[in-house]
Design an enzyme around this catalytic site. Structure first.
Site, PDB file in Angstrom:
ATOM      1  CB  SER A 193      -1.008  14.170  -8.586  1.00 48.16           C
ATOM      2  OG  SER A 193      -1.779  12.959  -8.305  1.00 48.16           O
ATOM      3  CG  HIS A 221       0.834  17.153  -6.134  1.00 49.65           C
ATOM      4  ND1 HIS A 221       2.051  17.295  -6.870  1.00 49.65           N
ATOM      5  CD2 HIS A 221       0.306  16.008  -5.880  1.00 49.65           C
ATOM      6  CE1 HIS A 221       2.460  16.029  -7.197  1.00 49.65           C
ATOM      7  NE2 HIS A 221       1.257  15.307  -6.653  1.00 49.65           N
ATOM      8  CE  LYS A 252       3.849  14.658  -4.043  1.00 47.16           C
ATOM      9  NZ  LYS A 252       2.690  14.010  -3.171  1.00 47.16           N
TER      10      LYS A 252
HETATM   11  C1  LIG Z   1       2.229  13.076  -2.465  1.00 47.13           C
HETATM   12  C2  LIG Z   1       1.287  13.065  -1.766  1.00 47.13           C
HETATM   13  C3  LIG Z   1       0.992  12.475  -0.521  1.00 47.13           C
HETATM   14  C4  LIG Z   1       1.889  11.594   0.114  1.00 47.13           C
HETATM   15  O1  LIG Z   1       2.788  12.417   0.713  1.00 47.13           O
HETATM   16  P1  LIG Z   1       4.307  11.485   1.452  1.00 47.13           P
HETATM   17  O2  LIG Z   1       4.665  12.695   2.348  1.00 47.13           O
HETATM   18  O3  LIG Z   1       5.079  11.197   0.478  1.00 47.13           O
HETATM   19  O4  LIG Z   1       3.656  10.352   2.039  1.00 47.13           O
HETATM   20  C5  LIG Z   1      -0.331  12.514   0.231  1.00 47.13           C
HETATM   21  N1  LIG Z   1      -1.166  13.124  -0.551  1.00 47.13           N
HETATM   22  C6  LIG Z   1      -1.257  13.815  -1.884  1.00 47.13           C
HETATM   23  C7  LIG Z   1      -2.136  14.705  -2.283  1.00 47.13           C
HETATM   24  C8  LIG Z   1       0.113  13.526  -2.232  1.00 47.13           C
HETATM   25  O5  LIG Z   1       0.249  14.101  -3.617  1.00 47.13           O
END
Ligand SMILES: *Cc1c(COP(=O)(O)O)cnc(C)c1O
Length: 405
Positions: A193, A221, A252
């Site tokens: 990310s 992502h 997301k």
């Molecule tokens: C955003 C993200 C998470 C966390 O996701 P949530 O559902 O907000 O806990 C986990 N792994 C990756 C790679 C992320 O980008």
């Protein structure tokens, strides 16, 4: 009792602040989206802080679904039909038929056997390793993996090995080192990310097959928007069917509310249902979010136009920024890191952007390596070309401010 601990906490906070690492939070009024209303922004001219509108370039709202009326309507209907909460974990009294529908729907969307829901992807990653792997096994993990993978791996008793980000030679060396393990699993983010870099999944799958290892990809992502049908990095890289375990978030692109999952082989999902601690000991996803996510998956499946717009938006931003002489990390993801390298300079450019009502965030050490400070811009299908051009113009103006000092 509290006295000494209060001192300790205050000292820690002071240390964070003196290192320039205090993270503030901007109070948004209203819904998430490409335009946000911001509370309490101080104009710096002594007038009362009011409310102003900002362009937003730092949400993970890749498909623009976070305030989509269809998701909002589905969630409202669900409140009437299914109530507000389940007040239970899944296996006791917390499974509605729509939870089962969402798991089947998600598995169909991803093209895998089955899926299991968690309250977040952080919880999915927290539960998956401890349940599936023990002291006889080896977990081989990319050095830049998300914090939740790192923490989840720590919770398991398996041997932990790390390879430098995307370094296939090192990955292969680790696979050899772990030759005596009962099972080996390679663990990687689909997209890293901070860089927007996509994991070399084809080569990873080749190595996994050569050395008899499993592969787990956290596609948070990517799910919903990468790949021709939004099935994520496995689809984009042509390795569907070769990934054993997928984890991901609904927080997301898929509506942006909350919730996560593990998806993959039938037996593995069944085992997680019996043993994964964040599943067994934490409340069910709320009915409104389940309904909203079902709608998000329907939309994402047919969102070819939105995906094309997202690609076009990222390309427009990249080419305009390059034409203005900014240094970008190369890539094809709607995460576009604009490199300033020096942490203080980066922070000042971000402040200049915000003073021009463009909301972006600066990232510096320890989130990224020293000397690689950057502003991470995230494009959405919901951005208009005019908004993207305004963002570029703000970058140019903020850079001029800083150069003038
Ligand atoms: C955003 C993200 C998470 C966390 O996701 P949530 O559902 O907000 O806990 C986990 N792994 C990756 C790679 C992320 O980008």
């Amino acid at each position: 009792m509290y006295g000494a601990f209060k001192e300790h906490a205050a000292d820690e906070l002071r240390g964070i602040d003196e290192a320039g690492l205090t993270k503030g939070e901007l109070g948004i009024r209203g819904a998430q989206g490409p335009r946000i209303r911001v509370a309490g922004a101080d104009a710096g001219d002594g007038t009362a802080p009011g409310e102003r509108e900002m362009l937003n370039f730092c949400a993970n709202d890749y498909l623009g679904l976070a305030d989509d009326p269809r998701l909002v309507a589905a969630a409202k209907d669900a409140l009437d039909e299914w109530g507000y909460g389940l007040a239970s974990v899944r296996f006791i009294c917390g499974t509605q038929t729509q939870h089962l529908d969402l798991e089947r729907r998600l598995a169909r969307f991803l093209g895998v056997d089955d899926a299991i829901l968690f309250s977040s992807c952080f919880d999915a990653n927290g539960g998956v390793f401890e349940t599936l792997f023990g002291a006889e096994d080896a977990i081989i993990s990319d050095a830049l993996n998300h914090a939740s993978l790192i923490d989840g791996i720590r919770l398991s008793k398996a041997r932990r090995l790390r390879y430098a980000n995307g370094d296939l030679a090192e990955l292969e060396a680790r696979l050899r080192e772990a030759a005596d393990a009962r099972f080996r699993v390679i663990v990687t983010d689909g997209v890293f990310s901070m860089d927007g870099a996509i994991a070399p999944l084809e080569a990873i799958c080749d190595l996994a097959e050569q050395y008899g290892a499993l592969v787990l990809v956290d596609d948070s992502h990517a799910v919903g928007f990468l790949g021709a049908h939004g099935r994520g990095t496995p689809e984009l890289r042509g390795v569907e069917g070769r990934i054993d375990l997928l984890t991901g978030t609904f927080g997301k692109a898929l509506g942006g509310a909350s919730g996560g999952y593990v998806a993959g082989h039938r037996e593995v999902i069944a085992l997680l249902r019996q043993r994964a601690r964040p599943y067994l000991f934490s409340n069910t996803l709320s009915p409104a979010i389940v309904a909203g996510t079902l709608t998000a998956l329907d939309i994402a499946e047919g969102a070819h136009d939105a995906r094309e717009r997202l690609v076009a938006n990222a390309a427009r931003f990249r080419s305009a920024m390059e034409a203005e002489g900014f240094e970008l990390l190369p890539g094809e993801h709607p995460i576009v890191p604009v490199m300033f390298r020096d942490a203080v300079l980066t922070q000042r450019v971000a402040e200049g952007m915000r003073s021009r009502d463009v909301f972006v965030t600066a990232f510096s050490y320890p989130v990224v390596p020293k000397g690689e400070a950057r502003i991470r811009v995230q494009l959405s299908a919901a951005h208009t070309p005019e908004q993207i051009d305004a963002c570029v113009a703000a970058f140019v103006a903020a850079r001029e401010d800083v150069a003038g000092d």
